[in-house]
Design a protein around this motif. Structure first.
Motif, PDB file in Angstrom:
ATOM      1  N   UNK A  48       0.836  -1.205   0.000  1.00 27.25           N
ATOM      2  CA  UNK A  48       0.000   0.000   0.000  1.00 27.25           C
ATOM      3  C   UNK A  48       0.870   1.253   0.000  1.00 27.25           C
ATOM      4  N   UNK A  49       1.906   1.260   0.821  1.00 23.73           N
ATOM      5  CA  UNK A  49       2.780   2.423   0.896  1.00 23.73           C
ATOM      6  C   UNK A  49       3.567   2.602  -0.397  1.00 23.73           C
ATOM      7  N   UNK A  50       3.995   1.508  -1.010  1.00 19.59           N
ATOM      8  CA  UNK A  50       4.693   1.590  -2.295  1.00 19.59           C
ATOM      9  C   UNK A  50       3.801   2.205  -3.360  1.00 19.59           C
ATOM     10  N   UNK A  51       2.542   1.801  -3.388  1.00 11.38           N
ATOM     11  CA  UNK A  51       1.559   2.375  -4.310  1.00 11.38           C
ATOM     12  C   UNK A  51       1.436   3.873  -4.082  1.00 11.38           C
ATOM     13  N   UNK A  52       1.290   4.274  -2.828  1.00 16.39           N
ATOM     14  CA  UNK A  52       1.141   5.687  -2.517  1.00 16.39           C
ATOM     15  C   UNK A  52       2.386   6.481  -2.916  1.00 16.39           C
ATOM     16  N   UNK A  53       3.550   5.888  -2.762  1.00 17.56           N
ATOM     17  CA  UNK A  53       4.788   6.558  -3.140  1.00 17.56           C
ATOM     18  C   UNK A  53       4.848   6.780  -4.646  1.00 17.56           C
ATOM     19  N   UNK A  54       4.496   5.757  -5.428  1.00 13.79           N
ATOM     20  CA  UNK A  54       4.496   5.908  -6.894  1.00 13.79           C
ATOM     21  C   UNK A  54       3.507   6.991  -7.319  1.00 13.79           C
ATOM     22  N   UNK A  55       2.337   6.997  -6.716  1.00 14.33           N
ATOM     23  CA  UNK A  55       1.327   8.005  -7.047  1.00 14.33           C
ATOM     24  C   UNK A  55       1.799   9.392  -6.625  1.00 14.33           C
ATOM     25  N   UNK A  56       2.434   9.488  -5.475  1.00 12.98           N
ATOM     26  CA  UNK A  56       2.915  10.789  -4.987  1.00 12.98           C
ATOM     27  C   UNK A  56       3.923  11.411  -5.951  1.00 12.98           C
ATOM     28  N   UNK A  57       4.758  10.599  -6.561  1.00 11.74           N
ATOM     29  CA  UNK A  57       5.735  11.126  -7.522  1.00 11.74           C
ATOM     30  C   UNK A  57       5.035  11.748  -8.728  1.00 11.74           C
ATOM     31  N   UNK A  58       4.002  11.082  -9.235  1.00 16.64           N
ATOM     32  CA  UNK A  58       3.233  11.659 -10.341  1.00 16.64           C
ATOM     33  C   UNK A  58       2.487  12.907  -9.883  1.00 16.64           C
ATOM     34  N   UNK A  59       1.863  12.833  -8.734  1.00 12.94           N
ATOM     35  CA  UNK A  59       1.092  13.969  -8.221  1.00 12.94           C
ATOM     36  C   UNK A  59       1.961  15.215  -8.121  1.00 12.94           C
ATOM     37  N   UNK A  60       3.161  15.044  -7.647  1.00  9.06           N
ATOM     38  CA  UNK A  60       4.069  16.183  -7.533  1.00  9.06           C
ATOM     39  C   UNK A  60       4.452  16.710  -8.913  1.00  9.06           C
ATOM     40  N   UNK A  61       4.694  15.804  -9.849  1.00 14.78           N
ATOM     41  CA  UNK A  61       5.110  16.196 -11.198  1.00 14.78           C
ATOM     42  C   UNK A  61       4.021  16.970 -11.931  1.00 14.78           C
ATOM     43  N   UNK A  62       2.756  16.553 -11.781  1.00 12.72           N
ATOM     44  CA  UNK A  62       1.674  17.228 -12.507  1.00 12.72           C
ATOM     45  C   UNK A  62       0.935  18.244 -11.634  1.00 12.72           C
ATOM     46  N   UNK A  63       1.394  18.410 -10.406  1.00  8.04           N
ATOM     47  CA  UNK A  63       0.810  19.358  -9.453  1.00  8.04           C
ATOM     48  C   UNK A  63      -0.693  19.124  -9.276  1.00  8.04           C
ATOM     49  N   UNK A  64      -1.022  17.863  -9.042  1.00  5.80           N
ATOM     50  CA  UNK A  64      -2.414  17.480  -8.805  1.00  5.80           C
ATOM     51  C   UNK A  64      -2.410  16.371  -7.767  1.00  5.80           C
ATOM     52  N   UNK A  65      -2.945  16.647  -6.600  1.00  2.68           N
ATOM     53  CA  UNK A  65      -2.749  15.766  -5.451  1.00  2.68           C
ATOM     54  C   UNK A  65      -4.049  15.115  -5.013  1.00  2.68           C
ATOM     55  N   UNK A  66      -4.004  13.808  -4.778  1.00  3.83           N
ATOM     56  CA  UNK A  66      -5.215  13.100  -4.362  1.00  3.83           C
ATOM     57  C   UNK A  66      -5.549  13.354  -2.901  1.00  3.83           C
ATOM     58  N   UNK A  67      -6.806  13.152  -2.600  1.00  2.69           N
ATOM     59  CA  UNK A  67      -7.232  13.056  -1.206  1.00  2.69           C
ATOM     60  C   UNK A  67      -7.288  11.558  -0.942  1.00  2.69           C
TER      61      UNK A  67
END
Length: 103
Positions: A48-67
């Protein structure tokens, strides 16, 4: 897809959201129509944490962050674009990426 004057995506209509969700298993439009949601389940916290880490990298790159909310092997996600007041192409892009990252 239309873009706002600032280059940010504009809010999708319900038909466009429904068409996008057809290719995103398990994602649903929240009852108020302003977000898409999904609960992910993993083998354990590490996955679960690995998934969140991969998503966080994209979120930071496109400046769009999940809740999102994480407990042990569960990650519950809410995606919407606050500036647009609903679901945009950024949310669909993020959901597609999440599906790949969860694979």
């Amino acid at each position: 897809m239309t873009q706002s004057q600032l280059g940010r995506p504009t809010k999708l209509d319900k038909e466009a959201i429904a068409a996008s969700l057809a290719g995103l298993p398990g994602w649903t439009l929240r009852a108020d129509g302003t977000a898409i949601v999904k609960g992910f389940r993993f083998k354990d916290f590490n996955e679960a944490f690995g998934f969140m880490t991969r998503v966080a990298l994209l979120a930071d790159r496109i400046d769009h962050h999940p809740e999102w909310f994480n407990v042990y092997n569960r990650v519950d996600v809410v995606l919407n674009t606050h500036d647009a007041g609903g679901v945009t192409s950024l949310d669909i892009q993020m959901a597609l990426f999440m599906e790949q990252a969860a694979g």
